[in-house]
Scaffold this active site. Structure first.
Site, PDB file in Angstrom:
ATOM      1  N   LEU A  46       0.870  -1.168   0.000  1.00 40.86           N
ATOM      2  CA  LEU A  46       0.000   0.000   0.000  1.00 40.86           C
ATOM      3  C   LEU A  46       0.910   1.221   0.000  1.00 40.86           C
ATOM      4  CD1 LEU A  46      -3.042   0.594   0.072  1.00 40.86           C
ATOM      5  CD2 LEU A  46      -2.895   0.693   2.563  1.00 40.86           C
ATOM      6  N   ASP A  47       0.744   2.110  -0.986  1.00 40.48           N
ATOM      7  CA  ASP A  47       1.620   3.276  -1.118  1.00 40.48           C
ATOM      8  C   ASP A  47       1.677   4.079   0.179  1.00 40.48           C
ATOM      9  OD1 ASP A  47       2.114   2.637  -3.742  1.00 40.48           O
ATOM     10  OD2 ASP A  47       0.653   4.044  -4.564  1.00 40.48           O
ATOM     11  N   PRO A  48       2.820   4.734   0.469  1.00 41.73           N
ATOM     12  CA  PRO A  48       2.926   5.536   1.693  1.00 41.73           C
ATOM     13  C   PRO A  48       1.818   6.589   1.824  1.00 41.73           C
ATOM     14  CG  PRO A  48       5.080   5.250   0.715  1.00 41.73           C
ATOM     15  CD  PRO A  48       4.103   4.682  -0.268  1.00 41.73           C
ATOM     16  N   GLY A  49       1.407   7.175   0.706  1.00 39.79           N
ATOM     17  CA  GLY A  49       0.375   8.199   0.756  1.00 39.79           C
ATOM     18  C   GLY A  49      -1.032   7.662   0.907  1.00 39.79           C
ATOM     19  N   ALA A  50      -1.194   6.349   0.799  1.00 41.01           N
ATOM     20  CA  ALA A  50      -2.520   5.721   0.910  1.00 41.01           C
ATOM     21  C   ALA A  50      -2.770   5.264   2.339  1.00 41.01           C
ATOM     22  CB  ALA A  50      -2.623   4.536  -0.039  1.00 41.01           C
TER      23      ALA A  50
END
Length: 301
Positions: A46-50
Site C-alpha cells: 500500500l503506497d505511503p500516501g494511501a
C-alpha cells in the site's frame, strides 16, 4: 551451521488500518518487533500516501500470502480534475492542465469503459519489472518508460461523491495488479480534463476488511498478539479436507494423499486439516491432494 532465527514462532494474520505517510515495510517491521516474531511479511504493498487495509502475515501464514495478494481488492479514492502528473498522484510534477470540469452525467457515462475486463497501463512509478528492474527505480532515475498494457478485471467502479467541481470520489473493486492511479489518469484523459489521485483508501482484500483492524498505535500495544487471526483466515472460500490423524505425517512430508474430496474437480485448490489445525494447501488431482505448501504449526512441529 545454519544461523538460528531470532524471535519466537508467531503464526497468523494481523489486519492493519495503515495511516498515511507510512510504508508497508515499516508497518511490517513495527509489528514484528512488538511481537518478537521470527518471520513476517505483507500481502500487497500500500503506497505511503494511501491509507487503509494492509494484511500482515506472520510465520507459517506467509505461505498463504499468494491467496491474499491475488484476491480482489476494494478501494475508495478521490480524483482531482484539471491536471495530470508524472506519478498520477499529488506527489508528481504537473504534466498537463485543463480548465474543463466534467459534470456528474459525463463521469457516470464514462465509467462502463473502465469496468469488466480491461487493459490498463501501469503508472511510471510502479513495481512492474522492466528488463529485470522495477519501473519506479528507472522512472526516478529519469527514464521515460513505455509500459505495456496489462489485463485487469474491474468488478465495480462507482461515483460516490462530488465534493466540488474540481474533484470526485469513487469506489472500485478489482483483481490482482490493478492501479487506482491509472484509473484516475485514464478517466481524466477520457473526459478531456486530466486527473490524478489525491486520496486513496483500501477497504478490503479478499476475505479481510477493516472491521476490527488494528491502528498504527496498536502495533506497539502489549496485547497485540491477541489481535492475530488464524492462518486459515486467508483460506476462506477454499475447500477444507479433514485428514485422519494416521495420515497427517504423510501430508506433512509433502506426499500426495487420497482424501474425501467432496466433489472437487482436478486442478482445484484445497487445504487439509487435522483436528482443526492446517496441515497443507495444494492441488486436487486424480482423487488426491498434492501439497504445494506444508504448514508447521503447534503439535505438528
Amino acid at each position: 551451521m545454519a544461523r538460528k532465527r531470532r524471535g519466537r514462532p508467531v503464526h497468523g494474520w494481523l489486519i492493519l488500518d495503515k495511516p498515511t505517510g507510512v510504508t508497508s515495510a515499516h508497518a511490517v517491521a513495527r509489528a514484528k518487533r512488538t511481537l518478537d516474531a521470527e518471520k513476517a511479511g505483507h500481502a500487497g504493498t500500500l503506497d505511503p500516501g494511501a491509507t487503509g487495509l494492509l494484511a500482515l502475515a506472520f510465520g507459517e501464514a506467509t505461505k498463504t500470502v499468494p491467496f491474499i495478494a491475488d484476491a480482489h481488492k476494494s478501494y475508495r479514492f478521490t480524483v482531482r480534475w484539471g491536471m495530470s502528473t508524472a506519478t498520477d498522484d499529488a506527489e508528481g510534477a504537473p504534466l498537463a492542465t485543463s480548465d474543463l470540469r466534467p459534470d456528474r452525467a459525463a463521469i457516470v457515462a464514462a465509467l462502463p469503459e473502465f469496468t469488466g475486463d480491461i487493459l490498463q497501463v501501469p503508472p511510471q512509478i510502479s513495481a512492474v519489472k522492466v528488463d529485470g528492474e522495477r519501473a519506479y527505480a528507472l522512472a526516478r532515475a529519469g527514464e521515460i518508460l513505455e509500459l505495456a498494457p496489462r489485463p485487469l478485471h474491474v468488478g465495480r467502479l462507482a461515483l460516490t461523491d462530488m465534493p466540488d467541481a474540481d474533484s470526485a470520489t469513487f469506489e472500485m473493486s478489482c483483481g490482482k495488479g490493478g492501479y487506482v492511479r491509472s484509473i484516475a489518469r485514464d478517466l481524466g484523459a477520457r473526459l478531456g480534463c486530466h486527473g490524478h489521485v489525491v486520496a486513496l483508501r483500501r477497504l478490503a482484500t479478499g476475505p479481510f476488511n477493516l472491521d476490527g483492524a488494528v491502528s498504527w498505535e496498536d502495533l506497539t500495544a502489549p496485547d497485540l498478539a491477541e489481535r492475530i487471526l488464524p492462518l486459515e483466515s486467508a483460506l476462506a472460500g477454499v475447500p477444507e479436507l479433514c485428514c485422519p490423524p494416521a495420515l497427517a505425517v504423510r501430508i506433512l512430508n509433502g506426499n500426495a494423499m487420497a482424501l474425501p474430496g467432496a466433489g472437487l474437480a482436478d486442478g482445484e485448490t484445497a487445504w487439509a486439516s487435522r483436528d482443526g489445525v492446517p496441515l497443507a494447501v495444494g492441488i486436487w488431482r486424480g482423487g488426491a491432494l498434492h501439497p504445494s505448501r506444508v504448514f508447521v504449526l503447534g503439535d505438528n512441529r
